[in-house]
Design an enzyme around this catalytic site. Structure first.
Site, mmCIF file in Angstrom:
data_model
loop_
_atom_site.group_PDB
_atom_site.id
_atom_site.type_symbol
_atom_site.label_atom_id
_atom_site.label_comp_id
_atom_site.label_asym_id
_atom_site.label_seq_id
_atom_site.Cartn_x
_atom_site.Cartn_y
_atom_site.Cartn_z
ATOM 1 N N THR A 161 9.072 5.507 -11.365
ATOM 2 C CA THR A 161 8.319 6.699 -10.265
ATOM 3 C C THR A 161 7.746 7.229 -10.429
ATOM 4 O OG1 THR A 161 8.204 5.780 -8.386
ATOM 5 C CG2 THR A 161 9.843 6.437 -9.421
ATOM 6 N N GLY A 197 9.359 2.649 -5.683
ATOM 7 C CA GLY A 197 9.923 3.719 -5.588
ATOM 8 C C GLY A 197 9.655 4.943 -4.603
ATOM 9 N N VAL A 249 11.091 1.096 -7.365
ATOM 10 C CA VAL A 249 10.534 0.272 -8.814
ATOM 11 C C VAL A 249 9.528 0.742 -8.420
ATOM 12 C CG1 VAL A 249 11.167 -2.185 -8.685
ATOM 13 C CG2 VAL A 249 10.318 -0.570 -11.074
ATOM 14 N N SER A 250 8.806 1.869 -9.842
ATOM 15 C CA SER A 250 7.212 1.938 -9.523
ATOM 16 C C SER A 250 6.893 2.472 -8.161
ATOM 17 C CB SER A 250 6.488 0.741 -10.064
ATOM 18 O OG SER A 250 5.375 1.321 -10.392
ATOM 19 N N TRP A 251 5.786 1.039 -7.818
ATOM 20 C CA TRP A 251 5.514 1.854 -6.384
ATOM 21 C C TRP A 251 6.689 1.348 -4.691
ATOM 22 C CZ3 TRP A 251 5.565 -1.397 -1.183
ATOM 23 C CH2 TRP A 251 4.658 -0.979 -0.422
#
Length: 271
Positions: free
Chosen positions: A120, A98, A94-96
């Site tokens: 992401t 990802g 998830v996000s970073w």
């Protein structure tokens, strides 16, 4: 919570769900986010063992002496699976996180059954979020100052967090402060990073989940990522950047459904 030494790095991790579950999910969390922030999401899986860990400088994993890159985070994930005796896993980032998940899927293709990328992008080849929001992300202040998180959380994360401060309270209570050096190292790890020219090397079927109201990673980035993958399914979540937090049950169900649609198949090792 347990800890393991991987080389010179101590890594704290959480191993949740039934150990005899037919599938195991390796979770790479967002920037500054300790394992505790992911526990509601992890608890929402019904038929999947879920493993998450604090990256260096976050939660109870100490910051290393020197900065690191995203492939080091992917390697920590692989070594943690070795420690737990898991040969291959479904991977979620998830996000970073990802970015770390993409590195894992590229470098350890044989060990990645499916890949889910949530909120992401492909790194610097992206359509950036709102400048004011991205500037606020450069600072870990939201992790140290709960009042500040409540003040800016809606603007930062979008979706229902623009209105529902109770969820931000819960998120704030679950957070463990990252070290300032650890947060800086996380920023440096992704600085100049991109997967765009390597995503065709991902062999695992991939689910790309994007929030429809994400001020940090606009949903068009999901199209960019999906267009570079061999086998991608792109879906939208009617929420903001933190839908893993605001909609843990729905997100877990989507991931488990995707995993079930893709039985285990052998892939060629890319490393």
């Amino acid at each position: 919570m347990r800890s393991v030494a991987i080389g010179a790095q101590t890594v704290r991790y959480l191993d949740a769900g039934p150990p005899d579950a037919p599938r195991t999910l390796l979770l790479f969390n967002g920037i500054g986010a300790s394992v505790e922030t992911a526990t509601p999401f992890m608890a929402s899986f019904k038929r999947t063992r879920v493993i998450a860990f604090d990256v260096p400088g976050v939660g109870e994993s100490p910051a290393p002496f020197l900065p690191y890159r995203m492939h080091h985070v992917a390697r920590l994930g692989a070594k943690l699976l070795d420690h737990l005796g898991v040969e291959s896993a479904d991977v979620f980032g998830v996000s970073w996180g990802g970015a770390a998940a993409q590195e894992f899927a590229i470098r350890y293709a044989r060990r990645c059954r499916t890949l889910t990328l949530a909120a992401t992008c492909a790194g610097f080849v992206m359509v950036p979020g709102q400048p004011g929001v991205l500037l606020k992300l450069l600072s870990p202040r939201r992790y140290f100052d709960p009042a500040y998180l409540l003040q800016v959380g809606g603007e930062l994360y979008g979706g229902i967090l623009r209105l529902e401060r109770d969820v931000l309270h819960l998120h704030s209570n679950a957070m463990r402060r990252p070290s300032r050096r650890g947060y800086l190292y996380q920023l440096l790890a992704v600085w100049g990073w991109t997967s765009w020219h390597r995503l065709h090397r991902v062999q695992a079927p991939t689910l790309v989940l994007m929030g429809s109201d994400d001020p940090i990673v606009p949903p068009i980035n999901g199209r960019i990522v999906a267009s570079r993958l061999r086998r991608a399914t792109l879906e939208s979540v009617d929420c903001g950047h933190l839908f893993m937090l605001t909609r843990p049950g729905e997100t877990a169900r989507r991931v488990e459904r995707f995993i079930a649609e893709h039985p285990v198949r052998r892939t060629r090792c890319a490393e």
